[in-house]
Scaffold this active site. Structure first.
Site, PDB file in Angstrom:
ATOM      1  CE  LYS A   1      -3.805   2.037   2.733  1.00 46.37           C
ATOM      2  NZ  LYS A   1      -4.601   1.908   3.983  1.00 46.37           N
TER       3      LYS A   1
ATOM      4  CB  SER B   1      -7.969   3.706   3.112  1.00 43.05           C
ATOM      5  OG  SER B   1      -7.060   3.150   4.051  1.00 43.05           O
TER       6      SER B   1
ATOM      7  CB  SER C   1      -8.037   0.808   6.047  1.00 38.07           C
ATOM      8  OG  SER C   1      -8.770   1.987   5.885  1.00 38.07           O
TER       9      SER C   1
HETATM   10  N1  GLN Z   1     -12.843   4.209   6.860  1.00 36.39           N
HETATM   11  C1  GLN Z   1     -12.196   4.649   8.044  1.00 36.39           C
HETATM   12  C2  GLN Z   1     -11.781   6.099   7.902  1.00 36.39           C
HETATM   13  O1  GLN Z   1     -12.141   6.676   6.949  1.00 36.39           O
HETATM   14  C3  GLN Z   1     -11.026   3.775   8.359  1.00 36.39           C
HETATM   15  C4  GLN Z   1      -9.852   4.053   7.489  1.00 36.39           C
HETATM   16  C5  GLN Z   1      -8.656   3.251   7.841  1.00 36.39           C
HETATM   17  O2  GLN Z   1      -8.751   2.239   8.526  1.00 36.39           O
HETATM   18  N2  GLN Z   1      -7.513   3.749   7.438  1.00 36.39           N
HETATM   19  O3  GLN Z   1     -11.137   6.660   8.721  1.00 36.39           O
END
Ligand code: GLN
Length: 485
Positions: free
Chosen positions: A78, A153, A177
């Site tokens: 990532k 994400s 994420s």
């Molecule tokens: N969807 C969550 C956010 O927008 C979690 C994102 C993540 O785990 N990086 O913060």
């Protein structure tokens, strides 16, 4: 045999037996990447020349060295994880040209284990999002249905694994994420215990929550990758000095003696019937394998979204202060004063969601509001952690849905941040509590979209979650299905 759809352990066996070469596999995967990327858009950067060079060098060295469990295995990382000499953008314009002068601990460990870095995967900007639509560059698409989001994400990593554009990947999970995109793409995603994996060189979003973890084609690979990346690191003061077991030893057959808790608060309005059906069926499967199911309660679950969306933005507002146009990243050159340069660099460099979080976080931390919001959210976090500790007195693992729906259509929630935030309702609590969780495929909707099952375990009991996941996988066909692309 299709080389690109192998798992790590299958590929390692073929390499060991001399039935294929790293050059052959890596070359085949790049061909597939060239064919599929116009549709899927899982990657932001590729490192083909370097990867082929590494593949050649592994083939030359041979595969006798058992201390290198990933020798010759092509992987995706990532784009929030720093890789020396390879652009690391965090899905943001502000870091569009950032080339880290050092490797993150995880990138270094993958390299030392023999992994070949194919490229860096797409993500929501600074890991803020649940759909990949917050990437400053382009959205990744779900390999199962190109009009759907892959989740976020770490959507790029999950899509790359699902589309066989890599053998396995790593992502990061702050509030879901890894688990949520794994669920939406029909692959396995493991968020380790907070402190299990070093965050050194992971670009910070919310430092008390961020963790790196594997996204893989099966549970065995998740155990294998966790073996490689876990462990204490003196460069991350929150990593825990605790021995790393061989997680593959947890992949034992049978679930006799395991009590599975089913938290009542995770079966609520908003959970679509098809997803609930698949998850309930999965619980029956676990029982048929010897587990005992009990209903438990995690009474503060309903405050998870509110607490997370105070704590994570608060930490982000502080972490993101470093992007000031001076030390690295984008700088606006038109501004005439220092203040103007700061303001323009940040307003042009950050996207809308990142700005929203910075504002939310700054507000929640400001004098007069701190106690009402930030402090309150921390208190709720403690209560949620206690909920889990209490529940784990009655059971060894908890089993829940990963997300209330399967992958939703691109564009559906972009203009409604609250709806987007609510899609994290089942993954945020474990993040706030710091416990590990794994997402594994447990079914498909009538439209053919994957459904995920979340298995949560007490702190540092990744092995338990892996054991339950392994048994489920071994007795169900869901992980074997592949999208048609
Ligand atoms: N969807 C969550 C956010 O927008 C979690 C994102 C993540 O785990 N990086 O913060």
């Amino acid at each position: 045999m299709k080389l690109y759809d192998l798992t790590i352990h299958e590929l390692r066996r073929l390499l060991d037996q001399g039935e294929t070469t790293a050059v052959e596999v890596t070359g085949t995967i790049y061909e597939r990447i060239r064919m599929l990327e116009p549709k899927v858009a899982a990657y932001l950067s590729l490192a083909e020349e370097r990867a082929m060079e590494e593949a050649r060098s592994w083939d030359k060295k041979g595969y006798g060295d058992t201390t290198r469990p990933l020798a010759g295995v092509p992987l995706a990382v990532k784009d929030v994880i720093c890789t020396r000499g390879i652009r690391t953008t965090c899905g943001s314009h502000i870091l569009a040209n950032f080339v880290p002068p050092y490797d993150s601990t995880v990138a270094q460990k993958l390299k030392e284990a023999g992994g070949i870095l194919l490229g860096k995967t797409n993500m929501d900007e600074f890991a803020m999002g649940s759909s990949n639509e917050n990437s400053a560059f382009r959205p990744t698409r779900n390999p199962w249905n190109l009009d759907r989001i892959p989740g976020g994400s770490s959507g790029g990593s999950a899509a790359a694994v699902a589309a066989d554009e890599c053998i396995a990947a790593v992502g990061s999970d702050t509030g879901g994420s890894i688990r949520q995109p794994a669920s939406h793409c029909g692959v396995v995603g493991l968020k380790p215990t907070y402190g299990r994996v070093s965050r050194y060189g992971l670009v910070a979003f919310a430092s008390s929550l961020d963790q790196i973890g594997p996204i893989t084609k099966d549970v065995t690979d998740a155990a294998l990758l966790l073996n490689v990346i876990a462990g204490y690191d003196q460069r991350d003061s929150t990593s825990v000095p605790r021995e790393v077991p061989d997680y593959r030893e947890n992949l034992l057959e049978g679930l006799a003696g395991i009590t599975v808790g089913i938290p009542r608060e995770y079966f609520v309005e908003g959970l679509v019937p098809e997803v609930e059906g698949a998850v309930r069926q999965a619980m029956k499967t676990l029982e048929s394998l010897g587990a005992r199911a009990v209903e438990v309660s995690l009474p503060h679950t309903e405050y998870g979204v509110a607490a997370y969306y105070i704590i994570a933005p608060a930490e982000a507002s502080s972490n993101l202060a470093r992007y000031d146009g001076v030390k690295y990243g984008y700088r606006d050159r038109a501004g005439k004063t220092l203040m103007e340069m700061y303001r323009k660099s940040r307003s042009e460099g950050f996207g809308a969601e990142v700005k929203r979080r910075i504002m939310l976080g700054t507000y929640a931390l400001s004098a007069g509001y701190y106690d009402a919001y930030y402090k309150k959210a921390l208190q709720v976090r403690t209560l949620m952690r206690e909920d889990f500790l209490t529940a784990f007195k009655q059971c060894q693992v908890l089993v829940t849905p990963v997300a209330p729906t399967a992958a939703f259509p691109l564009g559906e929630k972009v203009d409604d941040p609250l709806q987007m935030y609510l899609s994290d309702v089942f993954t945020l609590p474990a993040s706030l509590a710091g416990i590990p969780g794994i997402s594994i495929p447990c079914g498909f909707t009538s439209e053919g979209l994957p459904i995920g099952l979340q298995i949560l375990a007490p702190h540092f009991e990744e092995g338990l979650a892996l054991r339950v996941a392994y048994n489920f996988e071994k007795n169900t066909p869901f992980h074997l299905r592949r999208p048609e692309l």
